[in-house]
Design a protein around this motif. Sequence first.
Motif, PDB file in Angstrom:
ATOM      1  N   LEU A  69     -25.377  18.731 116.405  1.00  0.00           N
ATOM      2  CA  LEU A  69     -24.882  18.279 117.698  1.00  0.00           C
ATOM      3  C   LEU A  69     -25.790  17.459 118.512  1.00  0.00           C
ATOM      4  O   LEU A  69     -25.711  16.363 118.914  1.00  0.00           O
ATOM      5  N   LEU A  70     -27.063  18.126 118.402  1.00  0.00           N
ATOM      6  CA  LEU A  70     -28.134  17.244 119.280  1.00  0.00           C
ATOM      7  C   LEU A  70     -28.411  16.078 118.835  1.00  0.00           C
ATOM      8  O   LEU A  70     -28.536  15.112 119.307  1.00  0.00           O
ATOM      9  N   ILE A  71     -28.600  16.133 117.206  1.00  0.00           N
ATOM     10  CA  ILE A  71     -29.005  14.835 116.615  1.00  0.00           C
ATOM     11  C   ILE A  71     -27.977  13.711 116.934  1.00  0.00           C
ATOM     12  O   ILE A  71     -27.856  12.655 117.219  1.00  0.00           O
ATOM     13  N   TYR A  72     -26.437  14.181 116.861  1.00  0.00           N
ATOM     14  CA  TYR A  72     -25.605  13.057 116.707  1.00  0.00           C
ATOM     15  C   TYR A  72     -25.436  12.813 118.187  1.00  0.00           C
ATOM     16  O   TYR A  72     -25.072  11.732 118.511  1.00  0.00           O
ATOM     17  N   PHE A  73     -25.749  13.722 119.265  1.00  0.00           N
ATOM     18  CA  PHE A  73     -25.558  13.216 120.535  1.00  0.00           C
ATOM     19  C   PHE A  73     -26.740  12.076 120.709  1.00  0.00           C
ATOM     20  O   PHE A  73     -26.516  11.032 121.546  1.00  0.00           O
ATOM     21  N   MET A  74     -27.934  12.302 120.297  1.00  0.00           N
ATOM     22  CA  MET A  74     -29.003  11.386 120.483  1.00  0.00           C
ATOM     23  C   MET A  74     -28.766  10.034 120.056  1.00  0.00           C
ATOM     24  O   MET A  74     -28.933   9.017 120.401  1.00  0.00           O
ATOM     25  N   VAL A  75     -27.965  10.160 118.823  1.00  0.00           N
ATOM     26  CA  VAL A  75     -27.662   8.758 118.149  1.00  0.00           C
ATOM     27  C   VAL A  75     -26.469   8.029 119.107  1.00  0.00           C
ATOM     28  O   VAL A  75     -26.493   6.856 119.193  1.00  0.00           O
ATOM     29  N   PHE A  76     -25.551   8.789 119.568  1.00  0.00           N
ATOM     30  CA  PHE A  76     -24.700   8.369 120.585  1.00  0.00           C
ATOM     31  C   PHE A  76     -25.339   7.772 121.732  1.00  0.00           C
ATOM     32  O   PHE A  76     -24.680   6.849 121.893  1.00  0.00           O
ATOM     33  N   ALA A  77     -26.375   8.351 122.109  1.00  0.00           N
ATOM     34  CA  ALA A  77     -26.821   7.970 123.235  1.00  0.00           C
ATOM     35  C   ALA A  77     -27.712   6.730 123.145  1.00  0.00           C
ATOM     36  O   ALA A  77     -28.394   6.290 124.138  1.00  0.00           O
ATOM     37  N   MET A  78     -27.983   6.213 121.788  1.00  0.00           N
ATOM     38  CA  MET A  78     -29.029   5.164 121.667  1.00  0.00           C
ATOM     39  C   MET A  78     -28.389   3.742 122.422  1.00  0.00           C
ATOM     40  O   MET A  78     -27.002   3.689 122.435  1.00  0.00           O
ATOM     41  N   PRO A  79     -29.048   3.187 122.895  1.00  0.00           N
ATOM     42  CA  PRO A  79     -28.664   2.113 123.664  1.00  0.00           C
ATOM     43  C   PRO A  79     -28.041   1.007 122.713  1.00  0.00           C
ATOM     44  O   PRO A  79     -28.519   1.120 121.372  1.00  0.00           O
ATOM     45  N   GLY A  80     -27.215   0.127 123.053  1.00  0.00           N
ATOM     46  CA  GLY A  80     -26.557  -0.706 122.210  1.00  0.00           C
ATOM     47  C   GLY A  80     -25.031  -0.387 121.685  1.00  0.00           C
ATOM     48  O   GLY A  80     -24.998   0.648 121.546  1.00  0.00           O
ATOM     49  N   ASP A  81     -24.694  -1.427 121.350  1.00  0.00           N
ATOM     50  CA  ASP A  81     -23.075  -1.170 120.825  1.00  0.00           C
ATOM     51  C   ASP A  81     -23.340  -1.592 119.415  1.00  0.00           C
ATOM     52  O   ASP A  81     -23.553  -2.476 118.819  1.00  0.00           O
ATOM     53  N   PRO A  82     -23.004  -0.543 118.336  1.00  0.00           N
ATOM     54  CA  PRO A  82     -23.290  -0.813 116.914  1.00  0.00           C
ATOM     55  C   PRO A  82     -22.457  -1.773 116.270  1.00  0.00           C
ATOM     56  O   PRO A  82     -22.672  -2.450 115.272  1.00  0.00           O
ATOM     57  N   ILE A  83     -21.105  -1.822 116.832  1.00  0.00           N
ATOM     58  CA  ILE A  83     -20.226  -2.578 116.171  1.00  0.00           C
ATOM     59  C   ILE A  83     -20.532  -4.158 116.560  1.00  0.00           C
ATOM     60  O   ILE A  83     -20.646  -5.047 115.875  1.00  0.00           O
ATOM     61  N   VAL A  84     -20.920  -4.536 117.838  1.00  0.00           N
ATOM     62  CA  VAL A  84     -21.647  -5.826 118.300  1.00  0.00           C
ATOM     63  C   VAL A  84     -22.674  -5.978 117.551  1.00  0.00           C
ATOM     64  O   VAL A  84     -22.993  -7.061 116.888  1.00  0.00           O
ATOM     65  N   ALA A  85     -23.721  -5.071 117.157  1.00  0.00           N
ATOM     66  CA  ALA A  85     -24.744  -5.348 116.474  1.00  0.00           C
ATOM     67  C   ALA A  85     -24.304  -5.610 115.054  1.00  0.00           C
ATOM     68  O   ALA A  85     -25.108  -6.476 114.244  1.00  0.00           O
ATOM     69  N   MET A  86     -23.297  -5.066 114.500  1.00  0.00           N
ATOM     70  CA  MET A  86     -23.015  -5.436 113.040  1.00  0.00           C
ATOM     71  C   MET A  86     -22.731  -6.892 112.814  1.00  0.00           C
ATOM     72  O   MET A  86     -22.958  -7.449 111.706  1.00  0.00           O
ATOM     73  N   PHE A  87     -22.071  -7.594 113.915  1.00  0.00           N
ATOM     74  CA  PHE A  87     -21.468  -9.002 113.948  1.00  0.00           C
ATOM     75  C   PHE A  87     -22.905  -9.822 114.402  1.00  0.00           C
ATOM     76  O   PHE A  87     -22.903 -11.008 113.964  1.00  0.00           O
ATOM     77  N   GLY A  88     -23.991  -9.288 114.593  1.00  0.00           N
ATOM     78  CA  GLY A  88     -25.194 -10.166 115.048  1.00  0.00           C
ATOM     79  C   GLY A  88     -25.008 -11.147 116.060  1.00  0.00           C
ATOM     80  O   GLY A  88     -24.141 -10.860 117.065  1.00  0.00           O
ATOM     81  N   ASP A  89     -25.350 -12.413 115.779  1.00  0.00           N
ATOM     82  CA  ASP A  89     -25.278 -13.392 116.698  1.00  0.00           C
ATOM     83  C   ASP A  89     -24.135 -14.070 117.082  1.00  0.00           C
ATOM     84  O   ASP A  89     -23.693 -14.722 117.888  1.00  0.00           O
ATOM     85  N   ARG A  90     -23.225 -13.756 115.750  1.00  0.00           N
ATOM     86  CA  ARG A  90     -21.822 -14.564 115.744  1.00  0.00           C
ATOM     87  C   ARG A  90     -20.820 -14.258 117.020  1.00  0.00           C
ATOM     88  O   ARG A  90     -19.907 -14.791 117.009  1.00  0.00           O
TER      89      ARG A  90
END
Lengths: 534, 309
Positions: B21-42
């Motif tokens: 739960l703790l690890i999941y929460f920390m990853v959840f709270a990481m800054p940035g949107d993972p989906i936006v990151a997937m598409f990079g600059d496009r």
Amino acid sequence: MSNETPLLSIRDLAIEFRNQHGVARAVDNVNFDLWQGETLAIVGESGSGKSTTAHAIINLLPGTGRIAAGSIKFDGKELVGASSAELESIRGREIGFVPQDPMSNLNPVWSVGFQVEEAIKANNPGMAKQAVRAEAIAVLQKAGLADAAARMKQYPHQFSGGMRQRVLIGIGLSANPKLLIADEPTSALDVTVQRTILDHLSQLTKASKTSVILITHDLGLAAERAEKLVVMYRGKVVEAGPSLEILQNPKHPYTQKLVAARQVTPRVPHTSTEVAVKVSNLEKVYSIKGSGFKSTPFTAVSGVSFEIKRGTTLALVGESGSGKSTVAKMVLGLEKPTSGEIEVDGKQLAGMKPAALFDLRRHMQPVFQDPYGSLDPLQNIANTIAEPLVTHKVGTRKERQERVRELLEQVSLPWAISTRYPSELSGGQRQRVAIARALALKPDIVVLDEAVSALDVLVQAQILDLLAQLQDELKLTYLFITHDLAVVKAIADEVAVMNKGQIVEFGSTAEIFANPKQQYTRNLLDAIPGAKLL
Amino acid sequence: MVGYIFKRVLQALPVFFGTTLLIYFMVFAMPGDPIVAMFGDRGVNQAVYEQLRAQYHLDQPFLVQYFYYITGIFQGDFGTSFSGQPVGDVLAATFPVTIRLALMAVTIEMLVGIGIGLFAGLRKGKLFDNSSLVMSLLLISTPVFVIAFVFQFVFAIKLGWAKPTVSGAAGFTELLLPAVVLSTLAVAYIVRLTRSSVIETSGQDFVRTAYGKGLTRQRVVRVHILRNSLIPVVTYLSIDFGVLLVGATVTEGIFNVPGVGRTLYQAIIRGEGPTVVSFVTVMVLIYLAVNLITDLLYAVLDPRIRYGK
């Protein structure tokens, strides 16, 4: 072996230990002979070199110890300078060894059976596995373990002290050696257990005509068990000869002191009408954790009632496990009784507020058995003695220092000792420090839990004298817990004998000694080493 | 004993849920949107974005996301990394390599560390003892990456005894050099631990009694000194094994070992939540198992410790 030459002959033996300051001679110029079938006792206080001499015979000197000069002839062979292979063939097989402390001399990670079998295998190479096992069981049975076969697989921690000592005696005698070295084989045991074990040992060695070297600090025990005595003092033999002769007519001043220490002058009974401590119907039940969630109640103390009059001593006597120390802890308020009442100076201990209990502790102080364990090794002596004063906020720094000086004087210790640390003191000095600490707050009542049991005979006598003298000077009330009836005579006015958590006999000291009513009390009295010799 | 193990496994449950739960929460709270990151600059099309958010349950509240994740794990599904590879496959590819490496390192630690420690302890104050103490101090004070680079340069590049880096197959001979590097620090500690433990045991009364029985020195050392001295060493070794099992990032990085440490490091850099959480979950489980086995080993070495009675 002809009768012309002794089995063991030690000549001009000197043993040295290396330390930071150079070489210290621990044993010097030791000579004695031991003949086949004879029992010889080496008597002396701790540090006298008696154990060192015995260990040197089979070259088991600890650390930097080495034989500096002299000769040890065993059965015609010179043991000084013998090769390790020669020594290995003599150890166990020709010279058996029974060590002092049954608690530390069995390897805790191997079963008892394994450790006996190992000794048999080492001394009978090529013996079949089944035969070794059968022999091990026979050895243990002979040593007095009736259910040996069933207990072979058990580990040392599942054995009582007395049982372990039987195992060690069994191991020592397993190869039918010509000589058995028994290094204080019973000093860690209760007097009654001590007697059964020593009786058994002498039976076994008499039957097999084994010679025995018995090392002990107890002159009475030595004289009772051995035909010949060697008295050692500061690394030298000061007197040697037939036991009874030495006991009756000691020549050397040290031996004279040892003999004198045994002849306790019974004390003049103190009496009073004022009650200092009153215990009624005391009971303590512990719950022993069983398998799973179950626990079985164990009654350590039950129905114990007594009164101690002000300025007198009550001795609480019994074997280990009789509940005497539990009573002491409850009186001190360190354990809560399951039921019953304790009244100190007319105040009920039960339901007392922490602050009131704290106050009470000013009037009641303990002295414990082990002077090595009960002093903080990181505090110097002055701080140790002053600690109760600091805790109870008594006096200024200067006044406290003055009080420490006064206390050291009371317990006959020099002021110079105040800046030393416990490790630099002898056992007797440490116990004096513990007594000084207990007296710091000027208590009325002192609980002495086996306070002299760990000390050498002469030191024991000195401390008992000191306690009696302090009692008269300061009008102290003592609760004196001990397993050793020999010291009771010197210090107690009344005696309560405890067995299995109950007081089985109560009376004045003179009454108990002259006319014990219970068989249990008689056994305790008979077990005092050398009691019949006086 | 069975009851004790059962109790320990029960105790492990809250630890398992708590850490995940703790690890999941920390990853959840990481800054940035993972989906936006997937598409990079496009940049990302709104409809695709919504669809992906729903697919990864990113539109749900935190606890619901965690619940989906945990139920997945119990069905053997560790989720999908953002590159589309199932995390389960990544785990299956990297853990065997790390386990092999850890086993090799621990074996070296045991043989070399206990061997030298025993020898030094029995010869207290002699030349061998003093030089092994100096050597171990040297190893303890040298950072692992220095040792790794020096070994790589000397043994692989100059002497050619081993390959400087490890291939995808990560075979036994390839892993030998990184295993030696990994074991050096622990070897140094184990030498010291074994040495002091042997010295202490040698002074025990039961050792003197064993000699008194007429046993040979060899037997006293083997049966009475060694076994009693090993109890603290076993503790250290099993903790170290646990540490090695969850991957050695630096050493794996330098020797290019395709193990857990390197993979996890890369996943953290890329912000791959599912991969990080799954790796850490497996690590937690391994730690719990190693701890339990250590405690059980105690009871084997020291019969005074008996569990569940």
